[in-house]
Write a protein that holds these residues in place. Structure first.
Motif, PDB file in Angstrom:
ATOM      1  N   GLY A  65       8.555  51.669  61.835  1.00  0.00           N
ATOM      2  CA  GLY A  65       9.891  51.060  62.532  1.00  0.00           C
ATOM      3  C   GLY A  65      10.964  51.080  61.415  1.00  0.00           C
ATOM      4  O   GLY A  65      12.364  51.493  61.716  1.00  0.00           O
ATOM      5  N   TYR A  66      10.602  51.161  60.174  1.00  0.00           N
ATOM      6  CA  TYR A  66      11.610  51.435  59.040  1.00  0.00           C
ATOM      7  C   TYR A  66      11.259  52.268  57.877  1.00  0.00           C
ATOM      8  O   TYR A  66      10.251  52.930  57.861  1.00  0.00           O
ATOM      9  CB  TYR A  66      11.766  49.893  58.246  1.00  0.00           C
ATOM     10  CG  TYR A  66      12.633  48.841  59.168  1.00  0.00           C
ATOM     11  CD1 TYR A  66      13.742  48.768  59.384  1.00  0.00           C
ATOM     12  CD2 TYR A  66      11.607  47.976  59.856  1.00  0.00           C
ATOM     13  CE1 TYR A  66      14.449  47.607  60.137  1.00  0.00           C
ATOM     14  CE2 TYR A  66      12.036  46.771  60.520  1.00  0.00           C
ATOM     15  CZ  TYR A  66      13.836  46.734  60.758  1.00  0.00           C
ATOM     16  OH  TYR A  66      14.098  45.808  61.417  1.00  0.00           O
ATOM     17  N   VAL A  77      15.881  50.601  56.077  1.00  0.00           N
ATOM     18  CA  VAL A  77      16.759  51.196  56.739  1.00  0.00           C
ATOM     19  C   VAL A  77      15.835  51.588  58.226  1.00  0.00           C
ATOM     20  O   VAL A  77      14.705  51.993  58.075  1.00  0.00           O
ATOM     21  CB  VAL A  77      17.604  52.423  56.409  1.00  0.00           C
ATOM     22  CG1 VAL A  77      18.566  52.066  55.340  1.00  0.00           C
ATOM     23  CG2 VAL A  77      16.873  53.432  55.855  1.00  0.00           C
ATOM     24  N   LYS A  78      16.618  51.583  59.192  1.00  0.00           N
ATOM     25  CA  LYS A  78      15.917  51.840  60.535  1.00  0.00           C
ATOM     26  C   LYS A  78      15.405  53.512  60.629  1.00  0.00           C
ATOM     27  O   LYS A  78      16.141  54.142  60.185  1.00  0.00           O
ATOM     28  CB  LYS A  78      16.624  51.539  61.641  1.00  0.00           C
ATOM     29  CG  LYS A  78      16.787  50.252  62.334  1.00  0.00           C
ATOM     30  CD  LYS A  78      17.654  50.328  63.660  1.00  0.00           C
ATOM     31  CE  LYS A  78      17.789  48.904  63.944  1.00  0.00           C
ATOM     32  NZ  LYS A  78      18.352  48.989  65.348  1.00  0.00           N
ATOM     33  N   ASP A  79      14.003  53.697  61.165  1.00  0.00           N
ATOM     34  CA  ASP A  79      13.688  54.916  61.300  1.00  0.00           C
ATOM     35  C   ASP A  79      13.725  55.034  62.754  1.00  0.00           C
ATOM     36  O   ASP A  79      13.219  54.309  63.578  1.00  0.00           O
ATOM     37  CB  ASP A  79      11.901  54.723  60.831  1.00  0.00           C
ATOM     38  CG  ASP A  79      11.246  56.165  61.269  1.00  0.00           C
ATOM     39  OD1 ASP A  79      11.728  56.893  62.147  1.00  0.00           O
ATOM     40  OD2 ASP A  79      10.489  56.691  60.346  1.00  0.00           O
ATOM     41  N   MET A  80      14.687  55.707  63.062  1.00  0.00           N
ATOM     42  CA  MET A  80      15.471  55.862  64.421  1.00  0.00           C
ATOM     43  C   MET A  80      13.954  56.152  65.412  1.00  0.00           C
ATOM     44  O   MET A  80      14.022  55.578  66.588  1.00  0.00           O
ATOM     45  CB  MET A  80      16.228  56.892  64.557  1.00  0.00           C
ATOM     46  CG  MET A  80      17.287  56.698  63.792  1.00  0.00           C
ATOM     47  SD  MET A  80      17.944  54.918  63.747  1.00  0.00           S
ATOM     48  CE  MET A  80      18.621  54.868  65.595  1.00  0.00           C
ATOM     49  N   SER A  83      11.592  53.112  65.105  1.00  0.00           N
ATOM     50  CA  SER A  83      12.202  51.839  65.720  1.00  0.00           C
ATOM     51  C   SER A  83      12.131  51.899  67.135  1.00  0.00           C
ATOM     52  O   SER A  83      12.168  50.927  67.798  1.00  0.00           O
ATOM     53  CB  SER A  83      13.416  51.746  65.089  1.00  0.00           C
ATOM     54  OG  SER A  83      14.455  52.693  65.384  1.00  0.00           O
ATOM     55  N   TYR A  84      12.384  53.134  67.780  1.00  0.00           N
ATOM     56  CA  TYR A  84      12.441  52.994  69.380  1.00  0.00           C
ATOM     57  C   TYR A  84      11.203  52.726  70.061  1.00  0.00           C
ATOM     58  O   TYR A  84      11.141  51.863  71.203  1.00  0.00           O
ATOM     59  CB  TYR A  84      12.874  54.714  69.459  1.00  0.00           C
ATOM     60  CG  TYR A  84      12.440  54.969  71.124  1.00  0.00           C
ATOM     61  CD1 TYR A  84      13.559  54.601  72.068  1.00  0.00           C
ATOM     62  CD2 TYR A  84      11.326  55.432  71.892  1.00  0.00           C
ATOM     63  CE1 TYR A  84      13.291  54.788  73.327  1.00  0.00           C
ATOM     64  CE2 TYR A  84      11.324  55.701  73.089  1.00  0.00           C
ATOM     65  CZ  TYR A  84      12.180  55.316  73.971  1.00  0.00           C
ATOM     66  OH  TYR A  84      11.994  55.525  75.307  1.00  0.00           O
ATOM     67  N   TYR A 148      10.410  42.495  62.042  1.00  0.00           N
ATOM     68  CA  TYR A 148      11.482  43.327  63.168  1.00  0.00           C
ATOM     69  C   TYR A 148      12.683  42.589  63.656  1.00  0.00           C
ATOM     70  O   TYR A 148      13.561  42.854  64.262  1.00  0.00           O
ATOM     71  CB  TYR A 148      10.817  43.545  64.211  1.00  0.00           C
ATOM     72  CG  TYR A 148       9.555  44.572  64.008  1.00  0.00           C
ATOM     73  CD1 TYR A 148       9.899  45.792  63.333  1.00  0.00           C
ATOM     74  CD2 TYR A 148       8.243  44.245  64.114  1.00  0.00           C
ATOM     75  CE1 TYR A 148       8.853  46.724  63.052  1.00  0.00           C
ATOM     76  CE2 TYR A 148       7.364  45.105  63.720  1.00  0.00           C
ATOM     77  CZ  TYR A 148       7.367  46.323  63.090  1.00  0.00           C
ATOM     78  OH  TYR A 148       6.592  47.318  62.919  1.00  0.00           O
ATOM     79  N   HIS A 182      17.337  43.046  56.125  1.00  0.00           N
ATOM     80  CA  HIS A 182      17.446  44.531  56.840  1.00  0.00           C
ATOM     81  C   HIS A 182      18.151  44.509  58.194  1.00  0.00           C
ATOM     82  O   HIS A 182      18.033  43.169  58.767  1.00  0.00           O
ATOM     83  CB  HIS A 182      16.281  45.378  56.653  1.00  0.00           C
ATOM     84  CG  HIS A 182      15.113  44.544  57.126  1.00  0.00           C
ATOM     85  ND1 HIS A 182      14.202  43.791  56.304  1.00  0.00           N
ATOM     86  CD2 HIS A 182      14.631  44.585  58.403  1.00  0.00           C
ATOM     87  CE1 HIS A 182      13.336  43.492  57.123  1.00  0.00           C
ATOM     88  NE2 HIS A 182      13.366  43.695  58.377  1.00  0.00           N
ATOM     89  N   GLU A 183      18.472  45.608  58.888  1.00  0.00           N
ATOM     90  CA  GLU A 183      18.887  45.367  60.266  1.00  0.00           C
ATOM     91  C   GLU A 183      17.663  45.055  61.124  1.00  0.00           C
ATOM     92  O   GLU A 183      16.828  45.790  61.079  1.00  0.00           O
ATOM     93  CB  GLU A 183      19.516  46.731  60.552  1.00  0.00           C
ATOM     94  CG  GLU A 183      20.278  46.752  61.970  1.00  0.00           C
ATOM     95  CD  GLU A 183      20.773  47.905  62.044  1.00  0.00           C
ATOM     96  OE1 GLU A 183      21.161  48.286  63.400  1.00  0.00           O
ATOM     97  OE2 GLU A 183      20.774  48.922  61.541  1.00  0.00           O
ATOM     98  N   ILE A 185      15.438  45.057  64.522  1.00  0.00           N
ATOM     99  CA  ILE A 185      15.228  45.966  65.612  1.00  0.00           C
ATOM    100  C   ILE A 185      15.026  45.132  66.870  1.00  0.00           C
ATOM    101  O   ILE A 185      15.385  45.524  67.962  1.00  0.00           O
ATOM    102  CB  ILE A 185      13.769  46.780  65.452  1.00  0.00           C
ATOM    103  CG1 ILE A 185      13.897  47.679  64.181  1.00  0.00           C
ATOM    104  CG2 ILE A 185      13.392  47.462  66.821  1.00  0.00           C
ATOM    105  CD1 ILE A 185      12.659  48.419  63.940  1.00  0.00           C
TER     106      ILE A 185
END
Length: 306
Positions: A65-66, A77-80, A83-84, A148, A182-183, A185
């Protein structure tokens, strides 16, 4: 222990020359070497702990997810793409799906597992010869991971001994947690809701691996306790455990019929009663001693998405 011991520098060989072991230097050297290994291990542990306390991620790969930040290798950072699917997994649990059902859906979509994602997307290696699939254990590992929510948690494992290097579980008070690393999810609220849902995972799963239709929805109208399932009947848990309520139960098929009839009278678009419908429509179902039921609907219960 039937192990051959050879030391080239001291010209010792326990097989060719057993008497060479009588040399006094052997136990002294062994003691010195052991102390050296112990000291090095302690220093490495100290350095790694300082990094963890400072909020620096020391693992080889970021959690699924990252990905590691290009600006700071210790940050995420997010792995787009990944993370979905993390968000999809959490939302699916909230909709009443089981870990096994989620795994099957991901396999149908041919989504890469966390290990395969690292292999292909991070390391750039092919996977034609590997056929790893999602399973319930992988899903549960993601659902339990507080990373997360934006917090970095390290130190869950520790080395048992500098001699064996075996990893064992550390106590929770030993974990090193860096808040807002971190940001996120998943929101903290959503994460906690999911934890409550999977707390009694074994109790809510039927023999066919599916969640019981009414798990978590049934409440006794006389004492307020939860209803439990046994065979084809639901019964008041308070009576069964403490005899503090009346002995009453309801047949599963009868309950399904009553609930279906009630729901369809309010929304004729409903074709099939399942956990998705219950999740979208109902807060809880109260069962009384006389067999009557009362359904408490959610405020926006009319919004049904088949």
């Amino acid at each position: 222990m039937n192990v051959r011991f050879i030391s080239i520098i001291e010209n010792i060989d326990s097989y060719e020359n057993p008497e060479s072991l009588d040399n006094y230097i052997v136990p002294i050297k062994n003691l010195m070497n052991d102390a050296y290994a112990k000291d090095i291990s302690k220093k490495i542990k100290t350095v790694l702990k300082i990094k963890k306390v400072n909020g620096e991620f020391i693992g080889a790969f970021a959690p699924y997810g990252y990905k590691k930040s290009l600006d700071d290798n210790h940050k995420f950072v997010k792995d787009m793409e990944a993370s979905y699917y993390v968000l999809l997994i959490f939302n699916s649990i909230l909709k009443g799906e089981t870990s096994g059902e989620i795994a099957n859906e991901l396999n149908k979509r041919k989504i890469l597992t966390p290990a395969m994602h690292i292999r292909e997307k991070v390391l750039g290696k092919g996977s034609d010869d590997i056929n790893e699939k999602w399973n319930a254990k992988m899903i549960n590992r993601i659902l339990r991971n507080r990373t997360y929510t934006g917090d970095l948690i390290q130190g869950k494992k520790k080395v048992e001994s500098y001699r064996t290097h075996k990893l064992i579980d550390a106590n929770k008070y030993e974990w090193i947690i860096t808040k807002n690393h971190h940001e996120p999810i998943i929101s903290e609220e959503k994460f906690n809701k999911v934890q409550k849902i999977i707390e009694n995972n074994n109790a809510r799963i039927n023999k066919d691996g599916k969640v019981d239709l009414f798990y978590g929805y049934l409440t006794c109208g006389d004492c307020g306790s939860k209803f439990k399932k046994s065979g084809e009947y639901y019964y008041c848990a308070s009576y069964a455990r403490y005899k503090k309520c009346t002995k009453h139960s309801i047949n599963r098929n009868k309950l399904i019929s009553k609930v279906e009839e009630n729901i369809k009278s309010k929304n004729k678009s409903i074709k099939k009663l399942d956990r998705k419908v219950l999740f979208q429509l109902i807060d809880n179902i109260i069962i009384f001693d006389n067999g009557n039921i009362k359904i408490n609907y959610k405020e926006k219960g009319s919004e049904i998405n088949e």
